[in-house]
Design a protein around this motif. Sequence first.
Motif, mmCIF file in Angstrom:
data_model
loop_
_atom_site.group_PDB
_atom_site.id
_atom_site.type_symbol
_atom_site.label_atom_id
_atom_site.label_comp_id
_atom_site.label_asym_id
_atom_site.label_seq_id
_atom_site.Cartn_x
_atom_site.Cartn_y
_atom_site.Cartn_z
ATOM 1 N N THR A 32 2.878 16.220 -3.434
ATOM 2 C CA THR A 32 4.018 17.135 -3.332
ATOM 3 C C THR A 32 5.349 16.392 -3.459
ATOM 4 O O THR A 32 6.413 17.019 -3.457
ATOM 5 N N ASP A 33 5.292 15.061 -3.572
ATOM 6 C CA ASP A 33 6.491 14.222 -3.670
ATOM 7 C C ASP A 33 7.396 14.368 -2.454
ATOM 8 O O ASP A 33 8.615 14.184 -2.547
ATOM 9 N N THR A 34 6.829 14.689 -1.301
ATOM 10 C CA THR A 34 7.633 14.861 -0.092
ATOM 11 C C THR A 34 7.245 13.883 1.020
ATOM 12 O O THR A 34 7.844 13.908 2.088
ATOM 13 N N ARG A 35 6.255 13.022 0.770
ATOM 14 C CA ARG A 35 5.822 12.088 1.811
ATOM 15 C C ARG A 35 5.485 10.737 1.195
ATOM 16 O O ARG A 35 4.774 10.668 0.184
ATOM 17 N N ILE A 36 6.024 9.679 1.781
ATOM 18 C CA ILE A 36 5.771 8.302 1.352
ATOM 19 C C ILE A 36 5.163 7.552 2.529
ATOM 20 O O ILE A 36 5.653 7.650 3.660
ATOM 21 N N THR A 37 4.111 6.812 2.273
ATOM 22 C CA THR A 37 3.491 6.000 3.323
ATOM 23 C C THR A 37 3.329 4.568 2.836
ATOM 24 O O THR A 37 3.284 4.301 1.632
ATOM 25 N N GLY A 38 3.235 3.645 3.775
ATOM 26 C CA GLY A 38 3.033 2.244 3.436
ATOM 27 C C GLY A 38 2.787 1.424 4.678
ATOM 28 O O GLY A 38 2.905 1.927 5.815
ATOM 29 N N THR A 39 2.454 0.168 4.482
ATOM 30 C CA THR A 39 2.209 -0.748 5.600
ATOM 31 C C THR A 39 3.127 -1.953 5.487
ATOM 32 O O THR A 39 3.616 -2.283 4.401
ATOM 33 N N ASN A 50 0.830 -1.220 0.000
ATOM 34 C CA ASN A 50 0.000 0.000 0.000
ATOM 35 C C ASN A 50 0.859 1.262 0.000
ATOM 36 O O ASN A 50 0.546 2.255 0.671
ATOM 37 N N VAL A 51 1.958 1.208 -0.757
ATOM 38 C CA VAL A 51 2.882 2.342 -0.816
ATOM 39 C C VAL A 51 2.265 3.464 -1.648
ATOM 40 O O VAL A 51 1.814 3.254 -2.771
ATOM 41 N N THR A 52 2.247 4.660 -1.089
ATOM 42 C CA THR A 52 1.716 5.824 -1.793
ATOM 43 C C THR A 52 2.681 7.003 -1.642
ATOM 44 O O THR A 52 3.413 7.101 -0.658
ATOM 45 N N VAL A 53 2.667 7.875 -2.642
ATOM 46 C CA VAL A 53 3.465 9.104 -2.624
ATOM 47 C C VAL A 53 2.500 10.273 -2.750
ATOM 48 O O VAL A 53 1.660 10.291 -3.652
ATOM 49 N N ASP A 54 2.595 11.259 -1.844
ATOM 50 C CA ASP A 54 1.648 12.376 -1.928
ATOM 51 C C ASP A 54 1.984 13.273 -3.123
ATOM 52 O O ASP A 54 3.040 13.154 -3.738
#
Length: 377
Positions: free
Chosen positions: A283-290, A277-281
């Motif tokens: 603004t290309d300044t934040r990456i999230t995942g599980t 579930n990797v996502t990039v916001d």
Amino acid sequence: INTYFVSLGTVSHKEYMANYDEYKLFGKKAGELSDLPLYRVYKFNANTKNDGAYLGIPASECFSSTMNSMVSSLYDMLGMRHSKVFYAFDGNTPVTAALLNVDYILSGKKYLFMDPSDMYEVVYENDDMALYRNSVAAPFGYTLPYGYDLPAESKSITLQNELIRELLGEGAQLFYSVESEGSGTEVHFTADRAGMHYAENYSGVPKIEAEGGAFNKHVFKDLKASSIIYLGYAEAGEVIGLSSEDGEKELEAGIYRLDQEVLASFGEYMQGEHMENVTVDRTDTRITGTLSLSFEKRLVISIPCEKCWTVYINGERAYPATFGGSLMAFDLPAGEYEISMRFRPYGMGAGIAVSVMCIGICVWIYTKKVDKKYGLK
């Protein structure tokens, strides 16, 4: 003088701009085909070490006096090109491509990355070039044994074989030595079995010409001791030759054949528990995942460790170790994790403050000059 000391020649404007629109199109196509938001592309036989930045594609090389030296050191360990001012993905293998999340190869069609096992699959092509997908590419964040790091005392092919044994078991071996002949300025070998072949530059000769294999004839440059050379697929009985015109060093090189079955097992291992579930916001300044771990493991994220990144795991600040002295790594027990990574240029606040102060000083000086000119108080 600069190009002499950094060992890089110049590139003409015509050559630099050749096929620009096609390369841009192929880079965009890689993004459309990828099922992941984060991936890298290797442009084979690049004109410069900054072709990725020039074309606007997520590349695996950089030319800059302010580059991350830890990446250059990692490339040195893995047998790829590097210097004080650049690192380049030339000399890669499927192992290094997986470790660094390089999913695609962009190449002119005359350079063949094809073999019967489809280790490299053509996913898009035209009459002049092709986009290949690496069949063993790893996820953006993958897991390795808890606390594991690359052995600092090994390099190149030896290091990669040791990594394979650590992951797949003591008897596993990815690269097998092939007998070769020659001395002085030439080395040649006859492939004992069909497969992908590589050479390791033992003597540190800076330039080697290969004939046979994937190439009719090709010159490899910017080589150092332990640099890996990709020779491509060779049928059993095919002869491949290496030669050098260096007058100071004799050419000494080891020849290796890649075991496709072991490579497939390595690919399966790297697709094990990993960040999902990797996502990039936007603004290309934040990456999230599980991440879900059934037992303790080391999470390796294919981004170099830098002060610009702040990482939170389950809402708490996490400080990374390094894998290979470069990539971010976190040793985690079994459990469920939410991971957030935020990027902010190091020193940005101080830079803004200095800029504002300088603007204020300039305004003050200007008003003083105006006051003096017109006699104002």
